[in-house]
Every structure is written in C-alpha cells, then in structure tokens.
Design an enzyme around this catalytic site. Structure first.
Site, PDB file in Angstrom:
ATOM      1  N   ARG A  38       6.464   0.303   4.325  1.00 15.18           N
ATOM      2  CA  ARG A  38       6.155   1.336   5.332  1.00 15.18           C
ATOM      3  C   ARG A  38       6.569   0.908   6.740  1.00 15.18           C
ATOM      4  O   ARG A  38       6.858   1.759   7.570  1.00 15.18           O
ATOM      5  CB  ARG A  38       4.666   1.662   5.289  1.00 15.18           C
ATOM      6  CG  ARG A  38       4.340   2.450   4.044  1.00 15.18           C
ATOM      7  CD  ARG A  38       2.963   3.032   4.109  1.00 15.18           C
ATOM      8  NE  ARG A  38       2.853   4.078   3.112  1.00 15.18           N
ATOM      9  CZ  ARG A  38       1.755   4.328   2.403  1.00 15.18           C
ATOM     10  NH1 ARG A  38       0.671   3.618   2.602  1.00 15.18           N
ATOM     11  NH2 ARG A  38       1.744   5.291   1.515  1.00 15.18           N
ATOM     12  N   GLY A 353       2.825   8.396  -5.134  1.00 13.18           N
ATOM     13  CA  GLY A 353       2.709   6.939  -5.201  1.00 13.18           C
ATOM     14  C   GLY A 353       3.019   6.355  -6.569  1.00 13.18           C
ATOM     15  O   GLY A 353       3.734   5.355  -6.688  1.00 13.18           O
TER      16      GLY A 353
END
Ligand code: AMP
Length: 395
Positions: A38, A353
């Site tokens: 991220r 996810g």
C-alpha cells in the site's frame, strides 16, 4: 462527471495534503512494516508532487483505534518505510491536527514530504466531523486523494475535508483505479466475463445484479454457489448456504435467462467431511453432494469449462475465490482460475482482498492488467454505487 486530476493542479510551493491508504501490516516481532504494497502504490503520486516542488503532507488511517490514541496503531513505522523508499527522511508529526501538525508542516520546504499520525486517533475522522475536517484543512492549500481503498467511506478526510478545499483532485493511484474500473460498467470490450465467488451470496448480491445485464457471461464459484444449487432443488449436504436468500438466487437465475446471459454454476465439486486442511476429499458431479459432506472447491470439469469461457473473453473481472483456497488442497480451483485469467488476452481486473491474495499466491499477479488496491471500495464501485470519496472530486 469529470474527475479533477493531479496534472491540472498548481502545486509548486503549495502545501498539499495527500490522503493515502497506509493501512499496512506490521511485523509482530519488530513492529516494522512487513507488507508495504500500500505504501509503494502511493509513491508515484508522492514523487510527482515532490518533483513539482510541492510541500507534501501525507495522512492516512491505520487499523481501528476508535477515536483513541493507541500506541500500537501509530503510523510512525510507515514514516520509516517511506523514508527508505524516497531516499530521504520523511518527518513524522505526533498528531494529525493541532500544534504538532502545524509545527511540522511549517518546517516543510518545497519538494519535501512528511507524515501525520493516524487520523483515526480522533473520533471526528469516522464521524465525518466538520470541525475535525476544518482543522485538517488549515494545514494545506491543495487536497489530493490517493486512497482508493478508503473512497467508499464518508469519513472526514475523504468527504468533509475535500468539500472545504476548492483546490482538490484525485491522485495517480486513485485515477488508475477509476480508469480501470469505470469502463467495466460503461463500455467493456466484449465478450465481458464476470467471475464471482467468495463465502456468501449476501455480500455479492448487489454486484451480481449490477453486473449481470452488463456482462456476456457470469461464472459463479465459492461458497455462494451453494445457495444457487439449493434454489435449484439440488442436494448441498453441509455446504455453506444462506437459506433465506434462495429466493434471491432463483431471481438472479431467472434474470439471466430473460436477458439471455450465460450464467454458469459449478459442474462438479470437491467435497470433504471436514472443514480442514488436507481433509480427505472426493470429486462429485453437480447434483452429487452427499449428505454430511460439504463442497469446498469447484471440481476439474468446472475448471475446464470456466477456463474455456475466460479464454474467449476480451474483458474479465474477478472478485471472490472459487473455493476455500486457504486450505490446501481446496485451493486448486481458485489457483486454476487465477492462471486462466492471467493467461487470457483479456483486459483483466481482480478486486477483493481474498482474490488478490489468491493471484499473488498463484504467482500470476504480474499478468493481471489491474489489481485493485481497494477490496470494499472496488466491490461497491462494481455495485454501481457512487463512492463518497470519488463523487467529491468531480468538477
Ligand atoms: P469473501 O470475503 O466473501 O470474498 O469470501 C472469501 C472467503 O470465502 C474465503 O476465505 C474462502 O475460504 C471462502 N470460501 C470460498 N469457497 C468456499 C466454500 N465452498 N465454502 C466455504 N467458504 C468458502
């Protein structure tokens, strides 16, 4: 409506508040960032802002401290990680608003970046509080949102704050997500194949209904397939079923028939008596799940059929594993689908996810056209919802 882009903004010498999604995972032993996917995803925006002489003020949420200062949920380790990536120190402000934040921002020079402490240490963040947003707004001249993963939440830093900042736009990651996802709903190249899976039909019902009229074929696997089987009157044994949603499942099948869409359900299943890794298993046909057994993966005939459909596609979107891929050998169906998607010529988008973890574990992530960084956000986008954090960036 058009989204304002970074390239159209005047940022030289300006204080630019960049909302990022630094909700990373930390190594339990060292307390340092262990998966920085991220962080690296936001680097292009940070680098561009620095190169254009902006004073970059980075902010993010991290985990769920629920409005309190929780030391283990500090973003400080991310500042260290950012410093390594950017090759110069990224100072860290002990609070995201108030004196610590103001003092740190005042020291910034053109081309430098700093990181503010976890936004969720303040209740005002999740409450979309106008006063908290005003305190953040004081810190900057320009607002950039690069946190696609948080765009579905009307929280202060993605919703109340940008409305206070006339100079606001989407960052490069945010635009990459929108540019990959929006054509799926507008003008996908055909054939357009949607692959859906995951545990429950309840979590995917809206996306099923929204994508069905837009796609040419929909392939369904995972736990949600068994509510469809039940709706067709087939035996499901102990498989995951949401009995109260069989009516909804039947309605989706009927909608597919009326629209003339190909909606494929598993042709065979891998069944086991226990929900356990390495549990003894067998492969049974679509209508052959024995009493007391549960279906934990799609079978080889299903894989073959789904692979054929994926091979014909010009556009593929995939959200939701086809089986309990965390428990080998029940990962075979999901990995086979991951490989089929990666091997196709189609423009492929993977979101959610679990599906992203599956393409990574299958070792094929490089060959997927776009892997979404936002699980919940990408699902809500595909449901056709207007995400609050994106709507506010429209000019
Ligand atoms: P979701 O978050 O809804 O996409 O669901 C992901 C989860 O679905 C994964 O953790 C899988 O283990 C689970 N799952 C996939 N197939 C099945 C199945 N046949 N039975 C039970 N759970 C499943």
């Amino acid at each position: 409506m058009a989204i304002r882009r970074l390239k159209d903004m005047e940022v030289k010498g300006k204080r630019v508040l960049c909302r990022a999604d630094f909700n990373v995972t930390l190594d339990k032993q060292t307390g340092q960032v262990d998966d920085d996917t991220r962080v690296t995803a936001v680097l292009p925006t940070i680098r561009e802002l620095q190169a254009r002489g902006a004073r970059v003020v980075l902010c993010s949420h991290f985990q769920r401290p629920k409005g309190k200062r929780v030391p283990e949920m500090s973003l400080r380790p991310v500042a260290a990680n950012l410093s390594r990536h950017l090759g110069r120190e990224v100072p860290f402000a002990e609070d995201c608003v108030g004196e610590p934040a103001r003092a740190a921002v005042a020291k910034l020079k053109d081309g430098e970046a700093l990181l503010l402490e976890n936004l969720r240490f303040h209740k005002g963040e999740e409450a979309d509080d106008a006063d908290f947003a005003r305190q953040l707004a004081e810190l900057a001249d320009v607002y950039v949102n690069d946190a696609f993963g948080a765009a579905h939440r009307a929280h202060a830093s993605v919703h109340a704050l940008p409305r206070l900042m006339p100079a606001r736009c989407a960052g490069l990651l945010m635009m990459k997500e929108i540019d990959a996802l929006a054509p799926l709903l507008a003008e996908p190249r055909r054939p357009f194949v949607a692959i859906l899976g995951g545990a429950k039909i309840s979590g995917k019902l809206q996306v099923l209904k929204h994508l069905l009229p837009k796609c040419d074929a929909m392939l369904i696997g995972g736990g949600m397939a068994y509510t469809f089987l039940k709706a067709q009157g087939l035996p499901v044994g102990k498989s995951l079923v949401e009995a109260d949603l069989t009516g909804e499942a039947a309605a989706v099948l009927e909608q597919a028939r009326k629209l003339g869409r190909t909606l494929l359900l598993p042709l065979d299943h891998v069944v086991a008596e226990k929900f356990e890794a390495q549990a003894p298993y067998r492969v049974v046909p679509a209508d052959g799940i024995p009493d007391g057994w549960m279906a934990l993966d799609i079978g080889p005939r299903t894989v073959e059929r789904y692979t054929q459909e994926i091979a014909k596609a010009a556009t593929v979107v995939w959200n939701g594993p086809q089986g309990v891929f965390e428990l080998p050998p029940f990962n075979a169906g999901t990995f086979a689908v991951a490989k089929a998607v990666a091997g196709s010529q189609a423009f492929s988008v993977v979101g959610g996810g679990e599906s992203v973890a599956a393409v990574n574990e299958a070792g094929v992530s490089e060959r997927i056209s776009h892997i979404s960084t936002g699980g919940g956000a990408s699902l809500e986008f595909l449901e056709g919802q207007k995400l609050p954090g994106i709507a506010v960036l429209e000019s």
